[in-house]
Scaffold this active site. Structure first.
Site, PDB file in Angstrom:
ATOM      1  N   ARG A 102       0.845  -1.045   0.064  1.00 15.28           N
ATOM      2  CA  ARG A 102       0.040  -0.018  -0.045  1.00 15.28           C
ATOM      3  C   ARG A 102       1.078   1.093   0.019  1.00 15.28           C
ATOM      4  O   ARG A 102       1.575   1.389   0.971  1.00 15.28           O
ATOM      5  CB  ARG A 102      -0.915  -0.206   1.349  1.00 15.28           C
ATOM      6  CG  ARG A 102      -1.514   1.337   1.537  1.00 15.28           C
ATOM      7  CD  ARG A 102      -2.623   1.366   2.522  1.00 15.28           C
ATOM      8  NE  ARG A 102      -3.726   0.853   1.915  1.00 15.28           N
ATOM      9  CZ  ARG A 102      -4.926   0.659   2.454  1.00 15.28           C
ATOM     10  NH1 ARG A 102      -5.312   1.367   3.781  1.00 15.28           N
ATOM     11  NH2 ARG A 102      -6.097   0.104   1.896  1.00 15.28           N
ATOM     12  N   HIS A 129      -7.344   1.101  -6.352  1.00 16.05           N
ATOM     13  CA  HIS A 129      -7.503  -0.006  -5.076  1.00 16.05           C
ATOM     14  C   HIS A 129      -8.330  -1.096  -5.634  1.00 16.05           C
ATOM     15  O   HIS A 129      -9.644  -1.256  -5.381  1.00 16.05           O
ATOM     16  CB  HIS A 129      -8.528   0.897  -4.098  1.00 16.05           C
ATOM     17  CG  HIS A 129      -8.162   0.297  -2.716  1.00 16.05           C
ATOM     18  ND1 HIS A 129      -7.768  -0.839  -2.420  1.00 16.05           N
ATOM     19  CD2 HIS A 129      -8.748   0.623  -1.853  1.00 16.05           C
ATOM     20  CE1 HIS A 129      -7.885  -1.202  -1.023  1.00 16.05           C
ATOM     21  NE2 HIS A 129      -8.719  -0.305  -0.665  1.00 16.05           N
ATOM     22  N   GLN A 132     -10.266  -3.710  -3.369  1.00 21.64           N
ATOM     23  CA  GLN A 132     -11.488  -3.183  -2.898  1.00 21.64           C
ATOM     24  C   GLN A 132     -12.492  -3.340  -3.985  1.00 21.64           C
ATOM     25  O   GLN A 132     -13.699  -3.712  -3.975  1.00 21.64           O
ATOM     26  CB  GLN A 132     -11.329  -1.740  -2.397  1.00 21.64           C
ATOM     27  CG  GLN A 132     -12.751  -1.171  -1.911  1.00 21.64           C
ATOM     28  CD  GLN A 132     -13.194  -1.853  -0.379  1.00 21.64           C
ATOM     29  OE1 GLN A 132     -12.011  -1.979   0.281  1.00 21.64           O
ATOM     30  NE2 GLN A 132     -14.231  -2.412  -0.479  1.00 21.64           N
ATOM     31  N   ASP A 225     -17.128   7.537  -1.766  1.00 24.86           N
ATOM     32  CA  ASP A 225     -15.724   7.487  -0.816  1.00 24.86           C
ATOM     33  C   ASP A 225     -15.436   8.726  -0.434  1.00 24.86           C
ATOM     34  O   ASP A 225     -16.366   9.697  -0.635  1.00 24.86           O
ATOM     35  CB  ASP A 225     -14.943   6.854  -1.823  1.00 24.86           C
ATOM     36  CG  ASP A 225     -13.463   6.504  -1.076  1.00 24.86           C
ATOM     37  OD1 ASP A 225     -13.353   6.216  -0.009  1.00 24.86           O
ATOM     38  OD2 ASP A 225     -12.275   6.489  -1.905  1.00 24.86           O
ATOM     39  N   CYS A 265     -16.327   1.661   0.616  1.00 30.05           N
ATOM     40  CA  CYS A 265     -14.864   0.868   0.966  1.00 30.05           C
ATOM     41  C   CYS A 265     -14.642   0.957   2.409  1.00 30.05           C
ATOM     42  O   CYS A 265     -13.930   0.393   3.021  1.00 30.05           O
ATOM     43  CB  CYS A 265     -13.860   1.163   0.145  1.00 30.05           C
ATOM     44  SG  CYS A 265     -13.234   2.729   0.286  1.00 30.05           S
ATOM     45  N   ARG A 293     -13.589  -8.554   1.707  1.00 34.99           N
ATOM     46  CA  ARG A 293     -11.899  -8.311   1.395  1.00 34.99           C
ATOM     47  C   ARG A 293     -11.114  -9.583   1.508  1.00 34.99           C
ATOM     48  O   ARG A 293     -10.423 -10.097   0.899  1.00 34.99           O
ATOM     49  CB  ARG A 293     -11.600  -7.143   2.120  1.00 34.99           C
ATOM     50  CG  ARG A 293     -11.938  -5.646   1.736  1.00 34.99           C
ATOM     51  CD  ARG A 293     -11.458  -5.402   0.391  1.00 34.99           C
ATOM     52  NE  ARG A 293     -10.020  -5.283   0.491  1.00 34.99           N
ATOM     53  CZ  ARG A 293      -9.307  -4.334   0.933  1.00 34.99           C
ATOM     54  NH1 ARG A 293     -10.019  -3.114   1.346  1.00 34.99           N
ATOM     55  NH2 ARG A 293      -8.009  -4.268   0.857  1.00 34.99           N
TER      56      ARG A 293
HETATM   57  N1  NVA Z   1      -9.674   6.741  -1.259  1.00 29.58           N
HETATM   58  C1  NVA Z   1      -9.749   6.179  -0.039  1.00 29.58           C
HETATM   59  C2  NVA Z   1      -9.803   4.806   0.105  1.00 29.58           C
HETATM   60  C3  NVA Z   1      -9.481   4.232   1.481  1.00 29.58           C
HETATM   61  C4  NVA Z   1      -9.569   2.809   1.686  1.00 29.58           C
HETATM   62  C5  NVA Z   1      -8.033   6.706   0.272  1.00 29.58           C
HETATM   63  O1  NVA Z   1      -7.271   6.607  -0.447  1.00 29.58           O
HETATM   64  O2  NVA Z   1      -7.820   7.377   1.451  1.00 29.58           O
HETATM   65  N1   CP Z   2     -11.212  -0.110   2.543  1.00 28.83           N
HETATM   66  C1   CP Z   2      -9.844  -0.109   2.886  1.00 28.83           C
HETATM   67  O1   CP Z   2      -8.919  -0.407   2.176  1.00 28.83           O
HETATM   68  O2   CP Z   2      -9.718  -0.134   4.121  1.00 28.83           O
HETATM   69  P1   CP Z   2      -8.640   0.257   5.191  1.00 28.83           P
HETATM   70  O3   CP Z   2      -7.715   1.389   4.716  1.00 28.83           O
HETATM   71  O4   CP Z   2      -8.842   0.273   6.327  1.00 28.83           O
HETATM   72  O5   CP Z   2      -7.430  -0.895   4.761  1.00 28.83           O
END
Ligand code: NVA
Ligand code: CP
Length: 310
Positions: A102, A129, A132, A225, A265, A293
């Protein structure tokens, strides 16, 4: 199915996505049947950003497949002090059987995939992502009893990583997608072009609009989101102003189909991108998404890591 990595849904065919759904369904129904599938294997999990779901579901998933997962905060490994991705990838591949990452820059994940001889899984970047989005379509596949073709998903909000991965996923499951964003928050043009060409090939429609109503009208899925993603904390105040009027509430949900489901998500901000009475309603499937997930990622790890020769 022959893939080394899982970086974008775009890289997978519709048939492969379907195969992953079926495997995830089987793993969810009979987890015990797969308890030795990745016996003795280790997954390294590199995190440059926070996580609850991704971290826990990958770690639990590896455990349930008979393997082991290593949590590596980018701050604490030498990568955070400037060790090149090239060396990090080469070194990790000498110890582990797969890497999930990540990251902020998408290129960090694609470089890892290029240099590591073991599978690399995109656990969220600034661009996408995919775990997800795969999970969201799998959840819809369950809810609509395997009938996704010709249905419509509306994504309302920031043209961000979630929007991009949902755009890549829709043609693979035969769904139409409408993305509604405020001006200045449109999705990345390169992703739009690639997803558009996938949609044309699949015979599905993709609409990019500034009208929430146009997007949600007759939708089977309404998804949103956060307005400020991880790394955009400093813009949060400005975004709150720019996204005024962009909250998914009951009025907007009533424009979608009666049978429509609401997706997010998570993490979510009740009273910003979604009202509490929508996210906590009967139509909301947020906790099924969170659970799934685990099943989808176990299926992805199985596809990439099972029977791999070191
Ligand atoms: N768009 C959000 C998704 C978190 C799972 C982010 O990147 O923070
Ligand atoms: N939806 C998601 O990826 O959650 P986290 O940021 O908690 O991993």
């Amino acid at each position: 199915m022959k893939h080394k990595d899982f970086i974008e849904i775009h890289d997978y065919t519709a048939a492969e996505v379907q195969e992953i759904f079926e495997l995830a369904r089987d793993m969810k129904a009979q987890p015990g049947k797969f308890s030795d599938a990745l016996k003795g294997q280790t997954l390294a999990m590199i995190f440059e950003k926070s996580s609850t779901r991704t971290r826990v579901s990958f770690e639990v998933g590896m455990f349930q497949l008979g393997g082991h997962a290593l949590f590596l905060s980018a701050r604490d490994i030498q990568l955070g002090r400037g060790e090149p991705i090239y060396d990090t990838a080469k070194v990790l591949a000498r110890y582990v059987d797969g890497i999930m990452a990540r990251t902020f820059a998408h290129k960090t994940v694609t470089d890892l995939a290029q240099y590591a001889s073991v599978p690399v899984i995109n656990g969220l970047t600034d661009l996408s992502h995919p775990c997800q989005a795969m999970t969201d379509y799998f959840t819809a596949w369950e809810k609509f009893r395997g009938e996704l073709k010709g249905r419509k998903i509306a994504y309302v909000g920031d043209g961000n990583n979630m929007a991009h991965s949902l755009m890549y996923g829709a043609p693979k499951v035969g769904m139409h997608i409408a993305i509604a964003t405020p001006g200045g928050y449109a999705p990345d043009p390169e992703v739009v072009a690639k997803a558009e060409s996938d949609a044309q090939q699949a015979g599905t429609r993709m609409t990019i609009t500034n009208s929430i109503e146009e997007a949600v009208r007759d939708a089977d899925i309404v998804e949103t989101d956060v307005w400020a993603s991880m790394g955009q904390e400093e813009e949060a105040e400005k975004r709150r102003r720019d996204f005024e009027g962009w909250m998914i509430d009951q009025r907007l949900m009533s424009m979608a189909k009666k049978s429509a489901i609401f997706m997010h998500c998570l993490p979510a901000h009740r009273g910003e991108e979604v009202s509490a009475d929508v996210i906590d309603s009967e139509q909301s499937v947020i906790y099924d998404e969170a659970e799934n997930r685990l099943h989808i990622q176990k299926a992805i790890m199985h596809v990439l890591m099972k029977d791999r020769k070191r």
